[in-house]
Design a protein around this motif. Structure first.
Motif: not given
Lengths: 437, 293
Positions: B96-97, B180-182, B187-189
């Motif tokens: 869903a994210d 997850l939205q926090a 960082v992921l990029e």
């Protein structure tokens, strides 16, 4: 500025005056567990009684399922706000009668209130369940039923079974034929696992469930239902469960719909299932007495009742007791009992009401309603068939059901299951004996 | 100049604490102490005869093989429900994210089951899988599978686990999604630029950063399976067949409320209370160390 206030006060005062008539009406709280059509009957009985006199007002309140109602009554008693009349299911009888001081026995109530009351007017098969061994009536039977076998007549025709099975061997044979004729998932079955296979089974075959007349003569009773006859019956059910000639239907009556839907053509459950069967079954059906083993001497004996009775709670005012006594006399009236029986399918509690219904020719048109009465009055009750009274009965039934389920699920033999059911049950009875001193 | 206000006297701080303390005492310690006291008594249902019997209730309880069976059942049931509801909710939350068109609808749909009362959830599942009425039971039987939760303990367990998991996924999903939205996108990029694939990014970045949420949910879920699932069990199996779905909390209910054995039931709830306190303590002492806030 004064006028509106004054007007309001006048209004208030006049409302109060309206709410309390010239003479005080004594309210009698009646907590019950009746749903659907039976709930309407309860409300109508109360309304009729209230209309018949002006001193007392019976106020019925629905409190949920049988265990819910009983627990609500007990909790209310502990909090000092018990109702006057509490409807308690038959398995709660031992708990209620051991609570001396919390309840007022009906025979005592009638005597104190000076109401005419003769215990011999009532059907002993019914009142025996709620009386002391001396015949003193402790609670007032309200809705009583017994266990019968419901038969799908269309299914029998389809399976070419000419006569309705009467004995257990005939039922087993019939179920096999029915299974072959398309009733693949359930040849025969029963609701109320322990009521059918232990309690009614024992009484019907005149063998003890426990010592001391199944507990009626004392709380120091011991369970006895691991006899060879019980083992033989359960072992047969285990064998038939394997290919679903017999199929287990649970501890209570939620699966009664298996008969109405046509899944199980032979189904043992309460005679009180009548109204639902009439409403749901799309086939010809009838009810017959429970099957028996013909090689057991004396079988069939007589069946025992189920259902609920009305308990009068202790610690109320004499005037309130007088009202309750009047209400019980009102309920015992022959015409009212006969009508109640014919409309609801509950068993009549007085002999006169039974005779009147017979004389009216009601049973010729409705033989189904007579089946449980035939069972109950089949023979003079014995030590083994007068009734039963075990403490912690709700838990006992759960323990027995667990063991029956373990046996039918193939984890235990019939002997092992019944032995464990008896020994676990006895441990529970000893705990109860200690609290009920 | 001194700007902070200083209150003299010791009374005021305590007075300010009183409302909170009263609530804690009245709603937590008082009932708990009542349960402990009750567990030392043998009493009839009406409370007319009450006798102090020391540890007899506990002795009787610990001598019952059924009690150990209920403990084992509780372990199986709790681990299954907690593990399944957490992992499935995490899977759904990660889906869903993503930037999907239907994501908002999906989120709303996911949260709905939480609003269903446990007993109702139980009845819903019972209607689907009831051996003679159930819409799913018929196809199962037609496929030659002898589905029978009325007599087969494993089937009954599967049924209550499914209902309990289904009910809890919504709650877990909500928290996982918020967690997850926090997580900062940067960082992921950065991970993506360094060449980490989605699988690796999830396990080395997302999952550790999500650990406070996971830990919180673990504690909440354990409490949920221990205490809140009995409504489902009551509606679906009633603890049967042959006690296969009688968890500890269901046994407390069955013995105490249905059976009227208040002392034995109180003894069970005291043991249950001790176990849950111990479990929570272990979680905070050991599992929390692995949490990165």
């Amino acid at each position: 500025m004064i006028r509106p206030k004054f007007a309001l006060a006048t209004l208030f005062a006049s409302t109060l005056a309206l709410a309390s008539p010239a003479h005080a009406v004594t309210e009698i709280q009646w907590w019950h567990a009746m749903t659907g059509g039976n709930n309407d009957i309860v409300n109508k009985l109360a309304a009729d009684f209230n209309a018949s006199q002006s001193d007392y007002k019976v106020v019925p309140t629905f409190k949920g399922s049988y265990p819910d109602t009983m627990n609500a009554g007990i909790a209310a008693f502990r909090a000092g706000t018990a109702p006057h009349i509490l409807q308690v299911f038959e398995v709660g009888t031992a708990t209620m009668m051991s609570a001396k001081g919390a309840v007022k026995p009906v025979y005592q109530l009638m005597k104190d209130a000076g109401e005419p009351f003769d215990p011999n007017n009532y059907l002993p098969a019914i009142t025996g369940y709620y009386s002391t061994s001396k015949g003193e009536m402790l609670s007032f039977p309200f809705n009583s039923s017994s266990m019968v076998m419901w038969v799908n007549l269309d299914a029998l025709k389809k399976a070419n079974i000419a006569e309705i099975p009467k004995t257990w061997p005939e039922v087993f044979e019939g179920a096999k034929k029915l299974k072959a004729a398309g009733y693949a998932t359930c040849g025969f079955s029963n609701a109320w696992a322990t009521w059918a296979n232990i309690e009614q089974f024992s009484a019907w075959h005149n063998v003890p469930i426990g010592t001391k007349a199944n507990g009626l003569d004392g709380f120091d009773t011991e369970l006895k239902f691991n006899s060879p006859l019980h083992v033989k019956h359960l072992q047969t059910l285990i064998e038939l469960q394997k290919d679903k000639t017999y199929d287990y239907s649970g501890r209570a009556n939620a699966s009664e719909s298996r008969f109405g839907s046509g899944e199980c053509p032979l189904f043992m459950t309460s005679s009180g299932y009548y109204a639902t069967a009439k409403g749901t079954a799309k086939f010809a059906f009838t009810s017959v007495p429970m099957p028996y083993y013909p090689d057991v001497t004396g079988a069939p004996q007589n069946s025992i009742i189920g259902g609920a009775s009305l308990w009068v709670m202790g610690g109320k005012k004499p005037d309130e007791y007088k009202g309750i006594a009047k209400f019980f006399s009102f309920l015992s009236d022959t015409d009212r009992q006969a009508k109640l029986h014919q409309e609801s399918g509950y068993l009549p509690i007085t002999k006169a009401a039974y005779e009147k219904t017979k004389a009216d020719g009601f049973y010729d048109k409705n033989p189904i309603l007579q089946t449980p009465l035939k069972e109950l009055t089949n023979k003079e009750p014995t030590e083994n068939s007068r009734g039963l009274r075990f403490g912690n009965m709700v838990q006992l039934r759960d323990i027995w059901s667990e063991e029956i389920e373990a046996a039918l699920g193939g984890q235990k033999t019939a002997q092992q299951a019944l032995d464990t059911a008896v020994s676990r049950g006895n441990a529970m009875l000893r705990t109860f004996e200690k609290t009920a001193k | 100049m001194e700007k902070s206000a200083v209150f003299k006297g010791k009374l005021l701080p305590y007075l300010l604490l009183v409302p909170q303390l009263v609530i804690t005492l009245v709603f937590f310690y008082w009932p708990a102490s009542q349960a402990v006291w009750q567990s030392f008594l043998r009493e009839d249902a009406f409370g007319l005869n009450s006798e102090f019997i020391g540890l007899e209730n506990y002795q009787a309880l610990l001598a019952q093989p059924e009690y150990y069976k209920a403990m084992a059942t509780t372990v199986v049931f709790s681990s299954l429900v907690a593990a399944l509801s957490l992992s499935i909710a995490l899977l759904f939350a990660t889906q869903a994210d993503k930037n999907l068109k239907a994501a908002p609808t999906f989120k709303v749909m996911m949260i709905w089951p939480y609003a269903v009362a446990p007993a109702v959830a139980g009845v819903l599942w019972l209607f689907i899988f009831h051996p003679s009425l159930g819409t799913m039971a018929r196809p199962l039987r037609l496929m030659g599978f002898n589905w029978n939760p009325m007599l087969n303990g494993n089937h009954a367990m599967a049924l209550v686990v499914m209902a309990a998991v289904w009910k809890q996924i919504a709650y877990n999903f909500l928290f996982f999604l918020a967690g997850l939205q926090a997580i900062p996108r940067s960082v992921l990029e950065a991970g993506a630029i360094d060449g980490a694939g989605p699988y690796r990014r999830f396990w080395t970045i997302t999952f550790p950063l999500l650990s406070p949420t996971t830990f919180f949910l673990l504690v909440v879920n354990v409490v949920y399976v221990f205490f809140d699932t009995f409504g489902i069990i009551d509606a679906v199996t009633g603890g049967g067949p042959a006690g296969a779905t009688t968890t500890m909390v269901y046994k407390v209910y069955a013995d105490g409320r249905l059976g009227g054995d208040l002392g034995g039931s109180a003894a069970q709830s005291v043991i249950l209370m001790v176990i849950v306190i111990a479990l929570t303590a272990i979680q905070f002492r050991y599992v929390e160390r692995k949490v990165q806030y």
